[in-house]
Motif scaffolding. Structure first.
Motif, PDB file in Angstrom:
ATOM      1  N   TYR A 210     -25.684  29.329  13.901  1.00  0.00           N
ATOM      2  CA  TYR A 210     -25.904  28.811  12.551  1.00  0.00           C
ATOM      3  C   TYR A 210     -25.305  29.764  11.522  1.00  0.00           C
ATOM      4  N   ALA A 211     -24.789  29.190  10.439  1.00  0.00           N
ATOM      5  CA  ALA A 211     -24.112  29.996   9.417  1.00  0.00           C
ATOM      6  C   ALA A 211     -25.093  30.937   8.718  1.00  0.00           C
ATOM      7  N   LYS A 212     -24.613  32.152   8.483  1.00  0.00           N
ATOM      8  CA  LYS A 212     -25.405  33.179   7.842  1.00  0.00           C
ATOM      9  C   LYS A 212     -24.431  34.250   7.365  1.00  0.00           C
ATOM     10  N   SER A 213     -24.854  35.031   6.404  1.00  0.00           N
ATOM     11  CA  SER A 213     -24.003  36.128   5.951  1.00  0.00           C
ATOM     12  C   SER A 213     -24.018  37.233   7.008  1.00  0.00           C
ATOM     13  N   ARG A 214     -22.818  37.572   7.516  1.00  0.00           N
ATOM     14  CA  ARG A 214     -22.729  38.564   8.585  1.00  0.00           C
ATOM     15  C   ARG A 214     -21.584  39.541   8.295  1.00  0.00           C
ATOM     16  N   PRO A 215     -21.690  40.789   8.799  1.00  0.00           N
ATOM     17  CA  PRO A 215     -20.604  41.749   8.569  1.00  0.00           C
ATOM     18  C   PRO A 215     -19.429  41.489   9.513  1.00  0.00           C
ATOM     19  N   VAL A 216     -18.256  41.187   8.964  1.00  0.00           N
ATOM     20  CA  VAL A 216     -17.099  40.875   9.806  1.00  0.00           C
ATOM     21  C   VAL A 216     -15.863  41.637   9.359  1.00  0.00           C
ATOM     22  N   VAL A 217     -14.916  41.765  10.276  1.00  0.00           N
ATOM     23  CA  VAL A 217     -13.577  42.228   9.915  1.00  0.00           C
ATOM     24  C   VAL A 217     -12.594  41.142  10.326  1.00  0.00           C
ATOM     25  N   ASP A 218     -11.473  41.089   9.606  1.00  0.00           N
ATOM     26  CA  ASP A 218     -10.464  40.062   9.872  1.00  0.00           C
ATOM     27  C   ASP A 218      -9.351  40.667  10.712  1.00  0.00           C
ATOM     28  N   ARG A 219      -9.216  40.212  11.963  1.00  0.00           N
ATOM     29  CA  ARG A 219      -8.144  40.707  12.838  1.00  0.00           C
ATOM     30  C   ARG A 219      -7.113  39.595  13.027  1.00  0.00           C
ATOM     31  N   SER A 220      -6.032  39.689  12.316  1.00  0.00           N
ATOM     32  CA  SER A 220      -4.972  38.659  12.289  1.00  0.00           C
ATOM     33  C   SER A 220      -5.545  37.240  12.375  1.00  0.00           C
ATOM     34  N   MET A 225     -17.309  39.973  14.315  1.00  0.00           N
ATOM     35  CA  MET A 225     -18.537  40.506  13.724  1.00  0.00           C
ATOM     36  C   MET A 225     -18.789  41.933  14.230  1.00  0.00           C
ATOM     37  N   VAL A 226     -19.183  42.793  13.306  1.00  0.00           N
ATOM     38  CA  VAL A 226     -19.509  44.165  13.670  1.00  0.00           C
ATOM     39  C   VAL A 226     -20.994  44.187  14.026  1.00  0.00           C
ATOM     40  N   ALA A 238     -12.853  48.044   6.900  1.00  0.00           N
ATOM     41  CA  ALA A 238     -14.295  48.122   6.642  1.00  0.00           C
ATOM     42  C   ALA A 238     -14.874  46.721   6.742  1.00  0.00           C
ATOM     43  N   PRO A 239     -16.091  46.617   7.275  1.00  0.00           N
ATOM     44  CA  PRO A 239     -16.676  45.276   7.368  1.00  0.00           C
ATOM     45  C   PRO A 239     -17.030  44.733   5.990  1.00  0.00           C
ATOM     46  N   ARG A 240     -16.896  43.417   5.875  1.00  0.00           N
ATOM     47  CA  ARG A 240     -17.404  42.804   4.646  1.00  0.00           C
ATOM     48  C   ARG A 240     -18.279  41.607   5.016  1.00  0.00           C
ATOM     49  N   GLN A 241     -19.214  41.306   4.133  1.00  0.00           N
ATOM     50  CA  GLN A 241     -20.166  40.233   4.396  1.00  0.00           C
ATOM     51  C   GLN A 241     -19.500  38.879   4.161  1.00  0.00           C
ATOM     52  N   GLU A 242     -19.588  38.009   5.174  1.00  0.00           N
ATOM     53  CA  GLU A 242     -19.084  36.649   4.970  1.00  0.00           C
ATOM     54  C   GLU A 242     -20.062  35.672   5.616  1.00  0.00           C
ATOM     55  N   VAL A 243     -20.098  34.467   5.077  1.00  0.00           N
ATOM     56  CA  VAL A 243     -20.959  33.444   5.675  1.00  0.00           C
ATOM     57  C   VAL A 243     -20.169  32.804   6.825  1.00  0.00           C
ATOM     58  N   VAL A 244     -20.601  33.115   8.016  1.00  0.00           N
ATOM     59  CA  VAL A 244     -19.875  32.647   9.204  1.00  0.00           C
ATOM     60  C   VAL A 244     -20.862  32.165  10.262  1.00  0.00           C
ATOM     61  N   ARG A 245     -20.310  31.486  11.282  1.00  0.00           N
ATOM     62  CA  ARG A 245     -21.098  31.158  12.458  1.00  0.00           C
ATOM     63  C   ARG A 245     -20.171  31.163  13.673  1.00  0.00           C
ATOM     64  N   PHE A 246     -20.772  31.029  14.851  1.00  0.00           N
ATOM     65  CA  PHE A 246     -19.981  31.076  16.079  1.00  0.00           C
ATOM     66  C   PHE A 246     -20.039  29.731  16.780  1.00  0.00           C
ATOM     67  N   ARG A 247     -18.905  29.294  17.290  1.00  0.00           N
ATOM     68  CA  ARG A 247     -18.895  28.038  18.055  1.00  0.00           C
ATOM     69  C   ARG A 247     -19.114  28.321  19.528  1.00  0.00           C
ATOM     70  N   THR A 248     -18.921  29.568  19.897  1.00  0.00           N
ATOM     71  CA  THR A 248     -19.105  29.957  21.289  1.00  0.00           C
ATOM     72  C   THR A 248     -19.586  31.398  21.280  1.00  0.00           C
ATOM     73  N   LEU A 249     -20.411  31.788  22.254  1.00  0.00           N
ATOM     74  CA  LEU A 249     -20.967  33.149  22.263  1.00  0.00           C
ATOM     75  C   LEU A 249     -20.479  33.921  23.479  1.00  0.00           C
ATOM     76  N   GLY A 250     -20.209  35.213  23.289  1.00  0.00           N
ATOM     77  CA  GLY A 250     -19.764  36.045  24.400  1.00  0.00           C
ATOM     78  C   GLY A 250     -19.873  37.496  24.011  1.00  0.00           C
ATOM     79  N   ASP A 251     -18.822  38.261  24.333  1.00  0.00           N
ATOM     80  CA  ASP A 251     -18.793  39.670  23.951  1.00  0.00           C
ATOM     81  C   ASP A 251     -18.395  39.747  22.486  1.00  0.00           C
ATOM     82  N   TYR A 252     -19.186  40.449  21.705  1.00  0.00           N
ATOM     83  CA  TYR A 252     -18.960  40.329  20.260  1.00  0.00           C
ATOM     84  C   TYR A 252     -17.574  40.789  19.810  1.00  0.00           C
ATOM     85  N   PRO A 253     -16.965  41.840  20.454  1.00  0.00           N
ATOM     86  CA  PRO A 253     -15.634  42.212  19.960  1.00  0.00           C
ATOM     87  C   PRO A 253     -14.545  41.210  20.347  1.00  0.00           C
TER      88      PRO A 253
END
Lengths: 302, 628
Positions: A210-220, A225-226, A238-253
């Motif tokens: 579900y969408a929520k504000s989370r710390p993320v970095v943009d890699r190309s 999510m950090v 540096a991480p910045r807060q964005e409202v995001v969600r995941f469509r699939t879950l696994g290893d966070y990096p």
């Protein structure tokens, strides 16, 4: 075949329950893969239904790379407690010894050691003759061709050119010593089926969906999510807060988030209907090369 | 050009209801190589907007140097999933695809056109309501078209759409279309499809896929997708006879004992009486249990757990029905068999048969005829090869519950499994039970084997010698018989030569004849042992399968497999009958050890090393081991 009396979802549910019961009745040491994602959550729900009022008559196996989202592990443990199933967690000890991680080794080597090899270790250690997984045929091209009861040789390898014919619902569950079966009860479900089923059955999911504000970095273009302080930043990153969600879950990096404000199931389903990218896009391991999933499966990956 | 997309309603429940209310059509595509099956499915996915942006991008990349339509995409790449297929540009396994329109959900099985993969087509057909039979307009009806159509009828697919593809490549010529349709209808007439429609299309260009094409003004029917959306394939399975194959006994604790399974057909309500097929004992349904709460009634397709009102013996494999409409319960039936393995099927060989959740050893007892899939002609045969269809009678080791396949696919469709490799060898559809099996119960006479053996002061048994020609089997058997006779026991030697000169003189040395040879000898050995004798069988019996068959025929009679393990060089040096010399000279074909294999026994009761000791010593060793 179509029965007419049941709705589409009821038919899929009944088919999956029949497959799960066939596993419990035909194998000596079955195990169910539990990856904590939405498909696993549906599978867990179906297994509870299949054997009710009995407990699920086999353990659930989680292959823990140690790089899962922290929330996934907490959610996993709460489910095991709530529904009283046997949970086995396995991590490749060689990987821990060699400090294998997604930053130094890259996704394909990391996946091989911490997932594929770890899974083989766990299956060998438990002498499991059947491993139930939540893969669906609509996910990926080589999955679309896999049987529901998919035979593996003594090295856990899949031979796509030599699959057993699978007619009606008469499943050949026979094995020779050392061989095993991978079983996919939700083969015939689509991603939309999974979501609508989760909605109509009220199945709990980790909040990462579900969408929520989370710390993320943009890699190309991929939002990572950090999730803990092991994350390796690029110089100046540096991480910045964005409202995001995941469509699939696994290893966070290795799991990309999407920008989304869908914070409820109906919103997710509607967003998905309008979506123009496929589900596995967020998984970095599939995009290495054409046919990469097929190759991994031949090596023993789920 | 695109299918209308479902617009998510703001009222999610309403929208979800629309989704779940949609009916489901499972269909398969079949036809010959290069008819464009994969292209057609790719086109359906593309037109229903199921190709997502990332997939589209990778497709355009892969479509370079391939034949593409106006969209610049080779649609077949969407469905040809395996790397091996992409290399060869063909489809080698069943792929399942999913798409939906506003009216329906579809699961498509894309099945291969190559002859060697016909088994996969049967697999795809077994769960399909309808089939698209593709024909290349330039090539017309081919052998594969006929073969696949016949398999469709065999598996019981009732609805067929003849898709005449690549109509653009014959200049949208009506005469070509009409000729193909007429030829196909003539062939398919005896196959008994419920509906048969024909559509001229170009999968690559999109003609008559979503809407009637301006290029075929002479075609008056509807386009393919609207036809698939509207055709009624529903069958009221709930109105049929109740069948409940028990899959799993649900026993969480001593207070609960339920029987889990899926209602194969019909319906059942709390209070209804059911009959157990195997024991013919009745019981009444007390509860219909699900995790969502107990039900009053369960219908075809539902997976439930039944609790009955009394203590009766019910286990996995049992079939519950209503009294008065029970399934057949027999150990013999006639069936049609599709063979799916490189290793041919022979009458007399033992397999495992699975129907529903019942798994039993079974033997093909008679091969009535083979059906030529191109002409539907019936011809005599002694074996069934890969991709062939035959009508056979099958005997199972114990009675099973079943229905004719036409009455119920879930209780009348079965597979045959190899007893050693566990491969799925073939699939069958039961035509009818053989009545005489029900009437033929073995007479249990007051004088039985035990009584007869006791009169002779011995226990009846079968000692089966296996080993190469010249290994010493007969010498050892002779010495043993002499010694037994001296001890006042009654033994008899069945030897390859003496049986071949009499009982089996009609048999040659083909594989089929060798199977039958062993079967007859094993049956004779069983009768002799039943008469109370100690039977010494001295046969090369080189194949594990046949030795296993002999052991099964022996049933509850004590059976010892004695492997006389003598090296080939030793046997060949002895060559008592000069056979090795003749085999080496090419005068004898299929000679075991020379140009026909000997499969060493995996688990013989005893191994005698014929190269190391004299027959007399080995006979002593065996005599001691037998503990008579």
């Amino acid at each position: 075949m179509t029965t007419g009396a049941l709705t589409h979802l009821q038919s899929l549910e009944a088919e999956s329950i029949e497959i799960l019961r066939e596993v419990a009745a035909s194998f000596e040491r079955p195990v169910m893969m539990y990856s904590i994602g939405k498909d696993s959550s549906v599978l867990l729900h179906l297994a509870r239904k299949a054997f009710f009022p009995s407990r699920i008559p086999f353990p659930l196996l989680h292959v823990n790379t140690t790089w899962k989202f922290r929330e996934m592990i907490a959610f996993r443990d709460s489910m095991a407690e709530k529904y009283g199933f046997d949970l086995i967690s396995h991590t490749n000890p060689d990987g821990i010894r060699d400090n294998i991680n997604p930053f130094d080794q890259g996704s394909s080597r990391f996946t091989d050691i911490m997932k594929t090899q770890a899974l083989r270790q766990a299956l060998n250690a438990g002498r499991y003759d059947a491993a139930i997984g939540g893969a669906r045929r609509d996910e990926e091209k080589s999955r679309a061709k896999e049987r529901i009861f998919s035979h593996r040789n003594a090295n856990h390898a899949w031979d796509p050119k030599n699959q057993r014919p699978e007619l009606w619902r008469v499943f050949n569950t026979r094995l020779n010593p050392g061989e095993s079966m991978r079983v996919f009860p939700i083969s015939n479900w689509t991603e939309l089926d999974v979501w609508t089923y989760i909605y109509s059955e009220g199945i709990e999911l980790p909040s990462l969906y579900y969408a929520k504000s989370r710390p993320v970095v943009d890699r190309s273009g991929t939002l990572i999510m950090v999730d803990d302080d092991r994350f390796r930043f690029e110089p100046g990153e540096a991480p910045r807060q964005e409202v995001v969600r995941f469509r699939t879950l696994g290893d966070y990096p290795l799991t990309g988030a999407i920008r989304s404000t869908a914070a409820t199931l109906p919103e997710i389903i509607m967003e998905m209907q309008a979506s123009r990218t496929s589900e596995r896009e967020g998984r970095l391991i599939d995009s290495d090369s054409v046919g990469s999933m097929e190759k991994k499966k031949q090596e023993g990956y789920f | 050009m695109s299918l209308p997309m479902a617009t998510p309603d703001t009222d999610i429940d309403l929208w979800l209801n629309q989704q779940t209310d949609k009916s489901l059509l499972r269909f398969l595509t079949c036809g010959s190589v290069d008819d464009g099956k994969s292209t057609l499915i790719g086109r359906l996915l593309y037109d229903s907007q199921l190709i997502l942006d990332d997939q589209l991008a990778s497709l355009r990349k892969e479509s370079h140097n391939r034949i593409t339509g106006d969209e610049g995409i080779d649609f077949s790449l969407l469905v040809d999933g395996l790397a091996a297929e992409r290399e060869q540009g063909i489809t080698i396994d069943v792929a399942y695809r999913f798409f939906s329109t506003d009216k329906r959900k579809f699961i498509v099985a894309d099945t291969p056109g190559h002859e060697q993969y016909t088994r996969n087509m049967a697999t795809g057909a077994s769960n399909a309501d309808l089939a698209l039979v593709l024909i290349d307009a330039r090539k017309g009806v081919l052998t594969q078209t006929r073969r696949h159509s016949f398999i469709l009828s065999l598996i019981g697919v009732k609805h067929v759409v003849l898709v005449v593809n690549k109509i653009d490549l014959v200049d949208y010529d009506q005469a070509v279309f009409d000729r193909i349709v007429a030829e196909y209808r003539a062939f398919a007439e005896p196959l008994g499809f419920k509906t048969l429609a024909a559509v001229p299309v170009s999968a690559l260009r999109g003609d008559n896929i979503l809407a009637p094409s301006a290029n075929t003004p002479w075609y008056e029917g509807v386009a393919l997708v609207p036809y698939l959306e509207s055709i009624d394939v529903s069958e009221d399975r709930t109105a049929e006879k109740f069948r409940f194959p028990v899959q799993w006994v649900n026993r969480p604790d001593l207070d609960f004992r339920g029987f889990s399974g899926t209602v194969a057909s019909g319906s059942i309500a709390v209070g209804d009486e059911v009959l157990i097929a195997s024991s013919r004992k009745p019981a009444a349904v007390r509860r219909i249990v699900t995790m969502d709460g107990d039900l009053d009634r369960a219908v075809a397709g539902q997976a439930v757990t039944l609790v009955v009102d009394r203590e009766v013996d019910i286990s996995r494999g049992d079939v519950l029905s209503r009294p008065g409409e029970t399934p057949e319960f027999s150990n013999q039936f006639q069936a049609r068999l599709i063979w799916m393995n490189e290793e041919s099927a022979f009458p007399g060989r033992s397999y495992l048969l699975k129907v529903g959740s019942q798994l039993v050893p079974a033997t093909i007892t008679d091969l009535k005829f083979r059906t030529n899939v191109n002409t539907l002609e019936q011809t005599a045969a002694t074996k069934i090869d890969l991709n062939e269809v035959a009508t056979v009678t099958i005997a199972t080791d114990k009675p099973i519950a079943f229905d004719p396949y036409t009455a119920n696919a879930l209780t009348g469709g079965f597979i045959l499994v190899d007893r050693l490799s566990n491969a799925t060898l073939g699939a069958g559809t039961i035509e009818f039970g053989l009545r005489r099996a029900q009437n033929l119960t073995y007479q249990s006479f007051d004088v039985n084997r035990g009584v007869r053996a006791q009169m002779k002061g011995q226990a009846a048994r079968i000692v089966w010698f296996t080993g190469l020609s010249g290994s010493g089997k007969s010498s050892i058997a002779n010495l043993l018989e002499k010694r037994l006779t001296a001890e006042g026991r009654h033994a008899y030697i069945l030897d390859g030569d003496n049986v071949r000169h009499g009982l089996n003189k009609d048999l040659g040395f083909t594989e089929a004849a060798r199977v039958e040879n062993i079967r007859r000898v094993a049956e004779v050995a069983r009768l002799m042992a039943d008469a109370g004798l100690i039977v010494l069988v001295s046969f090369i019996s080189p194949f594990e399968k046949e030795r296993r068959l002999a052991r099964e025929i022996a049933g509850d009679i004590d059976f010892a497999e004695i492997y006389v393990d003598t090296p080939l060089e030793v046997c060949e040096a002895r060559d008592p009958k000069g056979l090795y010399k003749r085999a080496r000279a090419g005068e004898i074909k299929n000679f075991t050890g020379i140009d026909s294999p000997f499969e060493a026994p995996q688990a013989p009761e005893l191994v005698l090393h014929g190269g190391e000791q004299e027959p007399a010593a080995l006979a002593d060793e065996l005599h001691g081991w037998l503990k008579l």
